[in-house]
Each structure stands twice: as C-alpha cells, then as structure tokens.
Design an enzyme around this catalytic site. Structure first.
Site: not given
Ligand SMILES: [Zn+2]
Length: 130
Positions: A25, A80
């Site tokens: 991520e 994100h």
């Molecule tokens: Zn998330």
C-alpha cells in the site's frame, strides 16, 4: 460538501506512486493552497503489514508537515492505495482515521480513486483539472 480539487500533476504523481509501490500500500499527502491540491507527497509506509495496511512513517510525516508549514501549504487530503482492492474504506481505515481532511483511496483493482470523510464515510467529489 466542497469537492476536493487536484491538479493533474498531483493526480498523476499519486497514481504512479500507488502503482510503483504495489503490491504494498502507498500512502502520502495532497498539499496545496486555497483549497487546491497541486502536489502529492509520497510517504514511506511503516506498517509491519504493508500488503494490507498503511501507516505513514512518523518521522517522514513530521518532516512533511514541517515542510508544508514552512512553505505555507495546507494538507488538503491524505491518500493511500488498495493494491488488490476497491476504492472504499476498510473497517480498519475507519477505525484509524484521525485527520479532518478527506481520505483519498486508490483502488488499483478497479482503477478508480474516491475520497471520503472518515470515520463517517461521506463521499467527497474529486475534481481533477484537465
Ligand atoms: Zn485502506
């Protein structure tokens, strides 16, 4: 609810950051002035489980906030990515949300970004300049 306005450059930097860091991520800030975000500042993901979670590295975040302050910039959103997922907040995203600004979530599986106020979950329109 006011829309989140992004420059094309901020949009492109945010997406390329998310794609470059997949399958982990990505996380970063969208900064600007007068309600218009013209830059995306990637931050290291310090989560011990970066494939499924993000945690902006605390010292990188502090340095970014100091830079923004020094340059008279506002943090207008936090972004994100969900490398295998959709552009919507997870339960954990809601639980850990502490910013008042919108959270932009890039769902790489659907190729889409959406923004939300968290933990409430109200969607904020994203407007990208042509
Ligand atoms: Zn998330």
């Amino acid at each position: 609810m006011a829309a989140l306005e992004l420059s094309r450059e901020a949009w492109d930097v945010m997406w390329s950051d998310a794609q470059r860091r997949a399958p982990e991520e990505a996380v970063g800030l969208l900064v600007g002035r007068g309600g218009r975000a013209f830059a995306a500042w990637p931050l290291a993901n310090a989560s011990p489980q970066p494939l499924v979670h993000y945690l902006a590295d605390p010292s990188a975040l502090l340095a970014a906030l100091k830079s923004a302050d020094a340059e008279g910039l506002e943090v207008l959103a936090v972004y994100h990515s969900h490398p295998d997922g959709l552009a919507r907040p997870s339960a954990r995203d809601r639980e850990e949300a502490g910013w008042r600004v919108p959270y932009v979530i890039l769902g790489l599986a659907e190729g889409r970004a959406r923004a939300f106020r968290l933990p409430a979950g109200d969607e904020v329109e994203i407007r990208v300049e042509p």
